[in-house]
Design a protein around this motif. Structure first.
Motif, PDB file in Angstrom:
ATOM      1  N   SER A 182       0.797  -1.183   0.130  1.00 20.68           N
ATOM      2  CA  SER A 182       0.020   0.022   0.032  1.00 20.68           C
ATOM      3  C   SER A 182       0.819   1.185   0.057  1.00 20.68           C
ATOM      4  O   SER A 182       0.420   2.414  -0.657  1.00 20.68           O
ATOM      5  N   THR A 183       1.899   1.337   0.662  1.00 19.75           N
ATOM      6  CA  THR A 183       2.845   2.286   0.897  1.00 19.75           C
ATOM      7  C   THR A 183       3.296   2.879  -0.460  1.00 19.75           C
ATOM      8  O   THR A 183       3.389   3.709  -1.057  1.00 19.75           O
ATOM      9  N   THR A 184       4.101   1.862  -1.077  1.00 20.20           N
ATOM     10  CA  THR A 184       4.814   2.148  -2.316  1.00 20.20           C
ATOM     11  C   THR A 184       3.940   2.282  -3.648  1.00 20.20           C
ATOM     12  O   THR A 184       4.028   3.182  -4.434  1.00 20.20           O
ATOM     13  N   LEU A 185       2.533   1.731  -3.522  1.00 22.62           N
ATOM     14  CA  LEU A 185       1.463   1.919  -4.646  1.00 22.62           C
ATOM     15  C   LEU A 185       1.171   3.508  -4.567  1.00 22.62           C
ATOM     16  O   LEU A 185       1.314   4.133  -5.588  1.00 22.62           O
ATOM     17  N   LEU A 186       0.773   3.856  -3.143  1.00 19.22           N
ATOM     18  CA  LEU A 186       0.356   5.191  -3.281  1.00 19.22           C
ATOM     19  C   LEU A 186       1.470   6.409  -3.475  1.00 19.22           C
ATOM     20  O   LEU A 186       1.410   7.177  -4.320  1.00 19.22           O
ATOM     21  N   LEU A 187       2.692   5.958  -2.833  1.00 18.33           N
ATOM     22  CA  LEU A 187       3.764   6.879  -2.778  1.00 18.33           C
ATOM     23  C   LEU A 187       4.338   6.909  -4.309  1.00 18.33           C
ATOM     24  O   LEU A 187       4.787   8.274  -4.991  1.00 18.33           O
TER      25      LEU A 187
END
Length: 242
Positions: A100-105
């Protein structure tokens, strides 16, 4: 992982036969390996849509996860020897936090990397999990990576892989944050659905008296699949994306 006793690493003759047969089977899947990504209809919708589209993006996120063989292979490996729901929840949560972190960022901050290399690392995550399930690191090197840290770190790469798929498209600025969050929620819903099916089938399989022996073959297959994924992505990198 310490939640179950694992079978011996290999028994005579099994690895050679299993890898040969499974390698041939996976080679027949080569066309579908290249197809992983956003199909033309979904691409047309994303590039043509504007404003906030919560439900469609949730659907696209769920669809991407349940058809994402690389994510599902890794998840299957992660839960392979987890018998308690508490342990399953802990590992899946770490994976979800990572991707979730790297998808959004990745999308919001426009952090870019070559998608072939990212997908090759995702293939490596599948190989890692299979070797870990077979106690290969301890057998061959005398040490074992921290399994929870590894799941989190590889989760970052899986999320970045999702980000690279979206970065290939022209996303409307209007409503982008809401749409990305909706896409991510859809990914989590798809992960939950896929995980439920995998767990049900896994629990039925565990009732078989031959589970320990079959587990060795299954993880050999998992390892083979990971190497095939790595090979195809590196081939794509050197022929198309370098």
């Amino acid at each position: 992982m310490h939640s179950a006793t694992r079978p011996p690493l290999f028994f005579p003759g099994v690895r050679r036969v299993a890898l040969l047969l499974l390698g041939l089977a996976l080679a027949c899947m080569s066309a579908s390996l290249w197809a992983h990504g956003v199909n033309e209809n979904d691409k047309a919708f994303i590039e043509g849509a504007s404003g906030i589209n919560i439900i469609p993006y949730m659907y696209l996120g769920a669809k991407h996860m349940v058809t994402g063989y690389d994510h599902l292979l890794f998840l299957a490996g992660v839960i392979f020897f987890l018998y308690r729901m508490k342990d399953v929840g802990a590992y899946v949560t770490l994976f979800a936090i990572g991707h979730s972190t790297t998808l959004l960022l990745g999308v919001l901050l426009d952090i870019r990397a070559n998608p072939f290399l990212i997908d090759a690392i995702i293939g490596l995550s599948v190989v890692y999990k299979a070797i870990d399930n077979l106690d290969g690191f301890k057998t061959w090197f005398g040490v074992s990576p921290n399994p929870k840290a590894a799941v989190l770190i590889f989760g970052f790469f899986h999320g970045f892989g999702l980000a690279t798929k979206l970065q290939e498209l022209t996303l409307a600025k209007d409503g982008m944050i809401y749409n990305l969050i909706s896409f991510n929620v859809g990914v989590e819903l798809g992960q939950f659905m896929a995980l439920t099916i995998i767990l049900l089938l896994m629990n039925l399989w565990r009732l078989s008296p031959s589970f320990n022996r079959s587990a060795i073959l299954a993880n050999a297959a998992l390892m083979t699949a990971g190497f095939v994924l790595i090979g195809y992505q590196l081939a794509g990198y050197f022929t198309q994306g370098a």
